[in-house]
Design an enzyme around this catalytic site. Sequence first.
Site, PDB file in Angstrom:
ATOM      1  N   CYS A 184       2.358  28.370   3.416  1.00 41.61           N
ATOM      2  CA  CYS A 184       3.603  28.394   2.633  1.00 41.61           C
ATOM      3  C   CYS A 184       4.365  29.709   2.712  1.00 41.61           C
ATOM      4  CB  CYS A 184       3.303  28.066   1.171  1.00 41.61           C
ATOM      5  SG  CYS A 184       2.721  26.380   0.904  1.00 41.61           S
TER       6      CYS A 184
ATOM      7  N   GLU B  52       6.340  20.690  -4.326  1.00 41.66           N
ATOM      8  CA  GLU B  52       4.949  20.886  -4.743  1.00 41.66           C
ATOM      9  C   GLU B  52       4.679  22.366  -4.965  1.00 41.66           C
ATOM     10  OE1 GLU B  52       2.560  22.449  -2.791  1.00 41.66           O
ATOM     11  OE2 GLU B  52       3.753  22.719  -0.969  1.00 41.66           O
TER      12      GLU B  52
ATOM     13  N   LYS C 176      11.727  25.834  -5.184  1.00 45.07           N
ATOM     14  CA  LYS C 176      10.488  25.945  -4.412  1.00 45.07           C
ATOM     15  C   LYS C 176      10.463  27.236  -3.595  1.00 45.07           C
ATOM     16  CE  LYS C 176       6.843  24.961  -1.875  1.00 45.07           C
ATOM     17  NZ  LYS C 176       5.470  25.064  -2.403  1.00 45.07           N
TER      18      LYS C 176
ATOM     19  N   ASP D  70       0.257   7.695   7.907  1.00 43.23           N
ATOM     20  CA  ASP D  70       0.278   8.785   8.874  1.00 43.23           C
ATOM     21  C   ASP D  70       0.352   8.188  10.278  1.00 43.23           C
ATOM     22  OD1 ASP D  70      -0.498  12.009   8.569  1.00 43.23           O
ATOM     23  OD2 ASP D  70      -0.805  11.187  10.585  1.00 43.23           O
TER      24      ASP D  70
ATOM     25  N   VAL E 259      -0.500  18.281   1.575  1.00 40.90           N
ATOM     26  CA  VAL E 259       0.269  17.902   0.387  1.00 40.90           C
ATOM     27  C   VAL E 259       0.186  16.399   0.140  1.00 40.90           C
ATOM     28  CG1 VAL E 259       2.588  17.791  -0.632  1.00 40.90           C
ATOM     29  CG2 VAL E 259       1.827  19.866   0.546  1.00 40.90           C
TER      30      VAL E 259
ATOM     31  N   THR F 147       8.446  20.840   1.768  1.00 41.64           N
ATOM     32  CA  THR F 147       9.221  22.050   1.469  1.00 41.64           C
ATOM     33  C   THR F 147      10.377  22.140   2.442  1.00 41.64           C
ATOM     34  OG1 THR F 147       7.254  23.183   0.632  1.00 41.64           O
ATOM     35  CG2 THR F 147       9.129  24.558   1.282  1.00 41.64           C
TER      36      THR F 147
END
Length: 433
Positions: A263, A151, A207, A30, A11, A122
């Site tokens: 997901c 997203e 979401k 990161d 993402v 999420t």
Amino acid sequence: MRVAMIGSGYVGLVSGACFADFGHDVVCVDKDPSKIERLNNGIMPIYEPGLEQLVTGNARAGRLTFTTDLAEGIKGAEAVFIAVGTPSRRGDGHADLSYVHAAAKEIAEALEGYTVIVNKSTVPVGTGDEVERIIREANPQADFAVVSNPEFLREGAAIGDFKRPDRIVIGTQDDRAKAVMTELYRPLFLNQSPLLFMGRRSAEITKYAANAFLATKITFINEMADLCEAVGGNVQDVARGIGLDNRIGGKFLNAGPGYGGSCFPKDTLALVKTAQDAGSPVRIVETVAAVNEDRKRAMAQKVIALAGGDVRGKVVAILGLTFKPNTDDMRDSPAIPIIEVLQAAGAIIRAHDPEGETQARLVLTNVEYCANPWDALTDADVAALVTEWDAFRALDLDRIKAVMKTPAMADLRNVYRPEEMARRGITYVGIGR
């Protein structure tokens, strides 16, 4: 605008590269030094069509940079996105928010001036409240707003989804945050993408609700496929018959071995747990999750039945390992339980996937990986088409018959026509027909 993206996974990297392509100045952060080093050298950590060109082009233009230094990365940023992982927590199925909370605390310590903290990960309802609490506790003087911006990217089509979205959901009631988010997404206005402002908790629920509904559509058509097999119907005809009703729509009505990926499995489970904790159980979603898990293993039994009821010592050719085509993602792929059940029954597994071998090796053992589909099919006793990669859509059927020991295919994606397979002398079973 200057944008910081905390997390350079699927993402974060896609979103950061697309924002940079809009002309924003984006820094992707990161904690994994090797990942940042690879990105700085133009090496992608994931496979996504078009991503390498998008990242390298914007990096060369100076709009997209990578760092492990969060404080440096968010310096001067008007919007700081949290795009870290929220995997299912072991033991109870709740979303693991430890990475989100850690990012929030680290962001708090580096904030300067008014900043919009955007939760792109999420997360369960109420997470935005907790992120706000963490930041205020760590830095009471900070001037900021926490926004939910979930997203809706499909792996394999993520860049197109980001640049041509159905909608952009933004959860905030802060006027300054609304102005920042509107400016951030302004390049999409020519596409008339609707910017939907709502409460933060409503955005968080949206979401999960979207993914749960799509998972339900997939599971529904899979159960209709089972019914078609039992009574002599054709699920593809049924799917067209109901999909042309604009109240239903034809998307996500392709029968198959069950949903997987990063997901749907974890998000449906997290929604179930959140709803149970709130005293408002989502029983439809509970059933969807249970039926989907059972289905993956049932597909292995279809392969075993095609092999005459026994695969002990037999070679099974698996075509496709990733949960869908155009990705290297193996997370919750139906191929995993299918292969595990076949192996438990004594099968010898040979497999080919155009992009998934590296990730598959991390989750599957005792599998012979082949460089192409023909190496997998040669002298195989039975084949199973698990993932509908384009490379598997037009295989030479005469060659399949010639190279297999016993030409038999379980087509778990309904790529081929039963009558054509029969005409070529290949024993064939599909899904729901």
